[in-house]
Every structure is written in structure tokens, then in C-alpha cells.
Design an enzyme around this catalytic site. Structure first.
Site, PDB file in Angstrom:
ATOM      1  N   HIS A  78      -7.205  -5.841  10.009  1.00  0.00           N
ATOM      2  CA  HIS A  78      -6.929  -5.513   8.551  1.00  0.00           C
ATOM      3  C   HIS A  78      -5.483  -5.949   7.848  1.00  0.00           C
ATOM      4  O   HIS A  78      -4.486  -6.315   8.861  1.00  0.00           O
ATOM      5  CB  HIS A  78      -7.001  -3.979   8.253  1.00  0.00           C
ATOM      6  CG  HIS A  78      -5.712  -3.238   8.626  1.00  0.00           C
ATOM      7  ND1 HIS A  78      -5.937  -1.678   9.014  1.00  0.00           N
ATOM      8  CD2 HIS A  78      -4.477  -3.553   9.022  1.00  0.00           C
ATOM      9  CE1 HIS A  78      -4.659  -1.320   9.232  1.00  0.00           C
ATOM     10  NE2 HIS A  78      -3.901  -2.229   9.491  1.00  0.00           N
ATOM     11  N   ASP A 110       0.966  -1.298  -0.106  1.00  0.00           N
ATOM     12  CA  ASP A 110       0.080  -0.029   0.142  1.00  0.00           C
ATOM     13  C   ASP A 110       0.899   1.467   0.048  1.00  0.00           C
ATOM     14  O   ASP A 110       2.103   1.353   0.234  1.00  0.00           O
ATOM     15  CB  ASP A 110      -1.068   0.141   1.318  1.00  0.00           C
ATOM     16  CG  ASP A 110      -0.474  -0.412   2.542  1.00  0.00           C
ATOM     17  OD1 ASP A 110       0.981  -0.502   2.686  1.00  0.00           O
ATOM     18  OD2 ASP A 110      -1.093  -1.105   3.151  1.00  0.00           O
ATOM     19  N   GLU A 169      -9.459  -2.605   5.244  1.00  0.00           N
ATOM     20  CA  GLU A 169     -10.186  -2.502   6.510  1.00  0.00           C
ATOM     21  C   GLU A 169     -11.570  -3.243   6.747  1.00  0.00           C
ATOM     22  O   GLU A 169     -11.938  -3.773   5.691  1.00  0.00           O
ATOM     23  CB  GLU A 169     -10.598  -0.784   6.803  1.00  0.00           C
ATOM     24  CG  GLU A 169      -9.677   0.150   6.615  1.00  0.00           C
ATOM     25  CD  GLU A 169      -8.848   0.048   7.887  1.00  0.00           C
ATOM     26  OE1 GLU A 169      -8.540  -0.932   8.400  1.00  0.00           O
ATOM     27  OE2 GLU A 169      -8.167   1.282   8.044  1.00  0.00           O
ATOM     28  N   ASN A 177      -7.233  -4.204  14.253  1.00  0.00           N
ATOM     29  CA  ASN A 177      -8.944  -4.424  13.933  1.00  0.00           C
ATOM     30  C   ASN A 177      -8.968  -5.602  12.731  1.00  0.00           C
ATOM     31  O   ASN A 177      -9.727  -5.678  12.201  1.00  0.00           O
ATOM     32  CB  ASN A 177      -9.212  -3.091  13.143  1.00  0.00           C
ATOM     33  CG  ASN A 177      -8.557  -2.552  12.150  1.00  0.00           C
ATOM     34  OD1 ASN A 177      -7.771  -3.328  11.486  1.00  0.00           O
ATOM     35  ND2 ASN A 177      -9.108  -1.583  11.388  1.00  0.00           N
TER      36      ASN A 177
END
Ligand code: PGA
Length: 266
Positions: free
Chosen positions: A139, A67, A144, A137
């Protein structure tokens, strides 16, 4: 899924670097998928040491990063491009023309940029080994929770939790991007091998959901349950909420014998 539980973050990094070194020593044209964040920094330190002390050659390696922030200059010290140069690319003999990040600037169409990045990966013959971290979380990359499990490289808006988790890396008056281009979950699943590193007890809940929870967009990393060659390397703290730790420790001792005899890769 091969789950390897080690004593501490240093051992996690050492183990991950063995996979990378074996791959690039064995293959004529290895293609590495790379990650940013705090977790892989010690992996990159090990790889730099392997290059400097053991003459490990990176000149034939192609890389694709997971990313990059949206609309950020490569020279900006907060860009993942700068992170990769500082932590790895400037310290090894990789040809930087063969290193790729999914960039997208203000006046570029994120859809065509995403497609072009996917095509570059295909053109290179696909990713042999994708390095991953995991968010608290769940990801992977910036996929996400609620990301489509069949997503491809695209622009994602970051969640408040991710922005909060990453705010430690930005100065108080510094602009923190809220969007990023990220490989999709399908892009990651296409890699021949994936190796996810997780350390620290703040990752323990997400790690347990990834390994033992239901396959769900709620925990994007759970998509790795579908991968044929997913390796998860944890320190004790990140493994602390796993219900079947004893099984993994025992199974890994068995796997170790096979790896010692035949190496990590097919
Ligand atoms: P971290 O990030 O390595 O900085 O904890 C991992 C991730 O968010 O994927």
C-alpha cells in the site's frame, strides 16, 4: 523510475532529506506531500537538524499529509496530526496554518471532506514532492490492495495486515481506528515528483512487486510505474528481492553525475 540502493536506513534518510532541502531552497512556494509511519521519522530528524544547524527555512512551505485516521481528535497522541507536530512541525519554522491533513470526524461527510482536501491541494498549486513509505502489502498512503488506481482522497477501511502491522504502535487497551482518510492513488500520481523510502527486509517483496511486477491494484505502489518522476530510495535489505539490482546500482552511479551537476529537479 529512479531506484537508489544505499547501505542502510540512515543513508536513505539523508538522501531523502537532500531532495526536500533542495526543493525548499529553490522554490518560492514549495508544496510538500508528507507521510507518517516509522520510515520517515529519520528523514524528519534530518530536516529538524538542517533547520537548527544550517538555518534551512521552512516558513514558506505548505504541506499536505497522505492520510489521517477517521474520527480521531488532533490532540489524540495516536493521530497523525500529533505525529507530525512531534516529529516535525513543532521543531521547524513552518507556519502550521499551512499544514494540512485529510481529517474526517464522526459527524463530517467523508465525501465532502475528501473533495475539500483535493481542492486545497489544487489551490496550493499541486504537490511538488510527495514523500511516501510502502506497506508490507504494497500500500501507499492507506490505499490498500484492490484500491482503484484512479482513486482520490476518501475513506478507506484498513486491511487486517495493516491493522496488525500498526498494532505495535498502540497500547493493549487503546482503541485502534480501523478506517482512515487517505489521498487516492490518482492524487499521489498528480504530484510533480514522488520519493518513496523503504527500509528493512519486511518490505523487500512489496518493493520488488512495485518496481518489477505487473501494474496492478494488488500492489497499489506499482502505480508509480506510471509516474514520470518517481524516485525510490532503498536500503540493501529492502532491495534484497530485486532481480536487477546490478543494473540499478550502475544506473544510479550515472544519475549521480547528472544530479551533482544539475541538481535533482528540473
Ligand atoms: P512504516 O509504514 O514506515 O511504518 O513501515 C509505511 C506504510 O505503511 O506506508
Amino acid at each position: 523510475m529512479q531506484v537508489i540502493i544505499l547501505e542502510n536506513p540512515e543513508q536513505v534518510a539523508q538522501h531523502a532529506s537532500k531532495w526536500v532541502v533542495e526543493l525548499i531552497s529553490k522554490k518560492a512556494k514549495p508544496v510538500l506531500g508528507l507521510a507518517t509511519g516509522s520510515t520517515p521519522i529519520s528523514l524528519y530528524k534530518n530536516l529538524v537538524r538542517s533547520h537548527q544547524e544550517d538555518q534551512i527555512d521552512f516558513s514558506h512551505v505548505t504541506s499536505f499529509n497522505l492520510d489521517e485516521y477517521h474520527n480521531i481528535d488532533a490532540e489524540n497522541e495516536q493521530s497523525y496530526c500529533a505525529f507530525m507536530k512531534d516529529n516535525l512541525f513543532d521543531k521547524i519554522n513552518i507556519d502550521q496554518r499551512n499544514t494540512h491533513l485529510p481529517t474526517c470526524n464522526k459527524h463530517e461527510n467523508p465525501r465532502t471532506q475528501g473533495l475539500a482536501f483535493e481542492e486545497k491541494i489544487q489551490h496550493a498549486g499541486g504537490i511538488d514532492l510527495q514523500i511516501l513509505g510502502i506497506g508490507a502489502n504494497g500500500h501507499i498512503g492507506f490505499n490498500e490492495p484492490s484500491s482503484s488506481l484512479s482513486s482520490r482522497t476518501r475513506l478507506k477501511t484498513l486491511t487486517k495486515q495493516t491493522l496488525q502491522d500498526n498494532s505495535r504502535l498502540f497500547k493493549a487497551d487503546e482503541y485502534q481506528p480501523t478506517m482512515a482518510m487517505t489521498m487516492g492513488i490518482s492524487t499521489i500520481l498528480d504530484a510533480e515528483y514522488v520519493l518513496l523510502m523503504a527500509t528493512g527486509d519486511n518490505k523487500a517483496k512489496a518493493v520488488n512487486e512495485m518496481i518489477s511486477g505487473p501494474l496492478s491494484a494488488k500492489c497499489p505502489a506499482s502505480a508509480l510505474q506510471l509516474h514520470e518522476h518517481a524516485i525510490v530510495v532503498l536500503d540493501k535489505a529492502a532491495a534484497s528481492e530485486l532481480t536487477n539490482q546490478d543494473y540499478f546500482i550502475w544506473a544510479n552511479a550515472e544519475h549521480q553525475k547528472i544530479n551533482n551537476t544539475y541538481g535533482f529537479f528540473l
